[in-house]
Each structure stands twice: as C-alpha cells, then as structure tokens.
Design a protein around this motif. Structure first.
Motif, PDB file in Angstrom:
ATOM      1  N   MET A   1       0.843  -1.161   0.000  1.00 33.79           N
ATOM      2  CA  MET A   1       0.000   0.000   0.000  1.00 33.79           C
ATOM      3  C   MET A   1       0.897   1.236   0.000  1.00 33.79           C
ATOM      4  O   MET A   1       1.849   1.318   0.773  1.00 33.79           O
ATOM      5  N   GLY A   2       0.581   2.170  -0.857  1.00 32.40           N
ATOM      6  CA  GLY A   2       1.374   3.387  -0.947  1.00 32.40           C
ATOM      7  C   GLY A   2       1.130   4.321   0.228  1.00 32.40           C
ATOM      8  O   GLY A   2       0.073   4.296   0.862  1.00 32.40           O
ATOM      9  N   LEU A   3       2.110   5.141   0.517  1.00 27.99           N
ATOM     10  CA  LEU A   3       2.035   6.054   1.652  1.00 27.99           C
ATOM     11  C   LEU A   3       0.816   6.986   1.608  1.00 27.99           C
ATOM     12  O   LEU A   3       0.171   7.197   2.639  1.00 27.99           O
ATOM     13  N   PRO A   4       0.445   7.536   0.443  1.00 28.25           N
ATOM     14  CA  PRO A   4      -0.753   8.390   0.428  1.00 28.25           C
ATOM     15  C   PRO A   4      -2.009   7.645   0.912  1.00 28.25           C
ATOM     16  O   PRO A   4      -2.820   8.207   1.642  1.00 28.25           O
ATOM     17  N   CYS A   5      -2.133   6.383   0.534  1.00 29.99           N
ATOM     18  CA  CYS A   5      -3.295   5.608   0.966  1.00 29.99           C
ATOM     19  C   CYS A   5      -3.188   5.219   2.439  1.00 29.99           C
ATOM     20  O   CYS A   5      -4.193   5.211   3.154  1.00 29.99           O
ATOM     21  N   VAL A   6      -1.997   4.928   2.904  1.00 28.58           N
ATOM     22  CA  VAL A   6      -1.811   4.648   4.332  1.00 28.58           C
ATOM     23  C   VAL A   6      -2.295   5.860   5.133  1.00 28.58           C
ATOM     24  O   VAL A   6      -3.011   5.712   6.126  1.00 28.58           O
ATOM     25  N   ARG A   7      -1.924   7.041   4.682  1.00 21.43           N
ATOM     26  CA  ARG A   7      -2.346   8.273   5.375  1.00 21.43           C
ATOM     27  C   ARG A   7      -3.864   8.430   5.361  1.00 21.43           C
ATOM     28  O   ARG A   7      -4.465   8.817   6.357  1.00 21.43           O
ATOM     29  N   LYS A   8      -4.494   8.153   4.224  1.00 22.94           N
ATOM     30  CA  LYS A   8      -5.953   8.290   4.135  1.00 22.94           C
ATOM     31  C   LYS A   8      -6.658   7.292   5.048  1.00 22.94           C
ATOM     32  O   LYS A   8      -7.616   7.638   5.733  1.00 22.94           O
ATOM     33  N   VAL A   9      -6.180   6.061   5.065  1.00 28.60           N
ATOM     34  CA  VAL A   9      -6.788   5.045   5.929  1.00 28.60           C
ATOM     35  C   VAL A   9      -6.574   5.424   7.395  1.00 28.60           C
ATOM     36  O   VAL A   9      -7.506   5.369   8.203  1.00 28.60           O
ATOM     37  N   PHE A  10      -5.357   5.823   7.733  1.00 29.27           N
ATOM     38  CA  PHE A  10      -5.058   6.238   9.105  1.00 29.27           C
ATOM     39  C   PHE A  10      -5.983   7.377   9.529  1.00 29.27           C
ATOM     40  O   PHE A  10      -6.589   7.340  10.601  1.00 29.27           O
ATOM     41  N   THR A  11      -6.113   8.384   8.684  1.00 26.73           N
ATOM     42  CA  THR A  11      -6.950   9.539   8.998  1.00 26.73           C
ATOM     43  C   THR A  11      -8.406   9.135   9.176  1.00 26.73           C
ATOM     44  O   THR A  11      -9.083   9.613  10.082  1.00 26.73           O
ATOM     45  N   SER A  12      -8.887   8.224   8.349  1.00 29.30           N
ATOM     46  CA  SER A  12     -10.290   7.815   8.451  1.00 29.30           C
ATOM     47  C   SER A  12     -10.568   7.051   9.747  1.00 29.30           C
ATOM     48  O   SER A  12     -11.685   7.073  10.246  1.00 29.30           O
ATOM     49  N   ILE A  13      -9.554   6.407  10.305  1.00 32.54           N
ATOM     50  CA  ILE A  13      -9.742   5.618  11.525  1.00 32.54           C
ATOM     51  C   ILE A  13      -9.386   6.418  12.776  1.00 32.54           C
ATOM     52  O   ILE A  13     -10.126   6.402  13.766  1.00 32.54           O
ATOM     53  N   PHE A  14      -8.275   7.114  12.751  1.00 34.26           N
ATOM     54  CA  PHE A  14      -7.770   7.760  13.957  1.00 34.26           C
ATOM     55  C   PHE A  14      -8.079   9.254  14.042  1.00 34.26           C
ATOM     56  O   PHE A  14      -7.850   9.874  15.071  1.00 34.26           O
ATOM     57  N   LYS A  15      -8.585   9.819  12.964  1.00 31.92           N
ATOM     58  CA  LYS A  15      -8.960  11.236  12.953  1.00 31.92           C
ATOM     59  C   LYS A  15     -10.309  11.333  12.249  1.00 31.92           C
ATOM     60  O   LYS A  15     -11.177  10.525  12.510  1.00 31.92           O
ATOM     61  N   ILE A  16     -10.462  12.306  11.372  1.00 35.33           N
ATOM     62  CA  ILE A  16     -11.697  12.448  10.590  1.00 35.33           C
ATOM     63  C   ILE A  16     -11.301  12.584   9.129  1.00 35.33           C
ATOM     64  O   ILE A  16     -10.523  13.459   8.768  1.00 35.33           O
ATOM     65  N   GLY A  17     -11.825  11.694   8.317  1.00 37.65           N
ATOM     66  CA  GLY A  17     -11.517  11.739   6.900  1.00 37.65           C
ATOM     67  C   GLY A  17     -12.164  10.582   6.179  1.00 37.65           C
ATOM     68  O   GLY A  17     -12.796   9.724   6.788  1.00 37.65           O
TER      69      GLY A  17
END
Length: 79
Positions: A1-17
């Motif tokens: 998984m590419g870093l941009p997608c890791v960030r999006k998944v992380f944000t959707s779970i641990f923040k808001i996105g």
C-alpha cells in the motif's frame, strides 16, 4: 500500500476523513487481517494511548465496510 493511501486510511480511523476508491482497492488487496493488525499495532503506540479503543474499533469497522462496499465486496465475505 502506498504512503498516500496509508495516510488516508489512518486519517479515516484515527482522525476524521474519508478513503478514496483507489485506496479502498489497496485496503481490500491487503485484506482484513492486515487492516486489523495495522489498527492494533497503531493503538500499541504510546502516542495513541488516550484514544478510546471502542471508538477506534468502530471507525476501523466502518472504514473496512465502506471500502468493501465501494469496491463491491460483501463486508461479511471479506472478514
């Protein structure tokens, strides 16, 4: 998984996105076991010790089910 997608998944779970369709595809390729391990390992980091595990678990499930739906996979069949 590419870093941009890791960030999006992380944000959707641990923040808001939200996760894009492209990133949802990458999540589905990795699978539920990897998704769950990512969440569990992140929660082990002391930085995130004050987060509600039940809230994170619910957001993780929501992210997984949303991605499964976007990609066209039954959430129950991808567990």
């Amino acid at each position: 998984m590419g870093l941009p997608c890791v960030r999006k998944v992380f944000t959707s779970i641990f923040k808001i996105g939200a996760v894009t369709k492209k990133c949802c595809g990458e999540v589905m390729v990795l699978g539920k076991v990897c998704h769950d391990a990512f969440v569990k390992k992140t929660l082990e980091d002391p930085i995130y010790k004050n987060l509600s595990e039940s809230t994170i678990a619910n957001k993780s499930i929501k992210t997984w089910n949303t991605c499964a739906s976007v990609i066209g996979i039954s959430p129950s069949s991808s567990a």
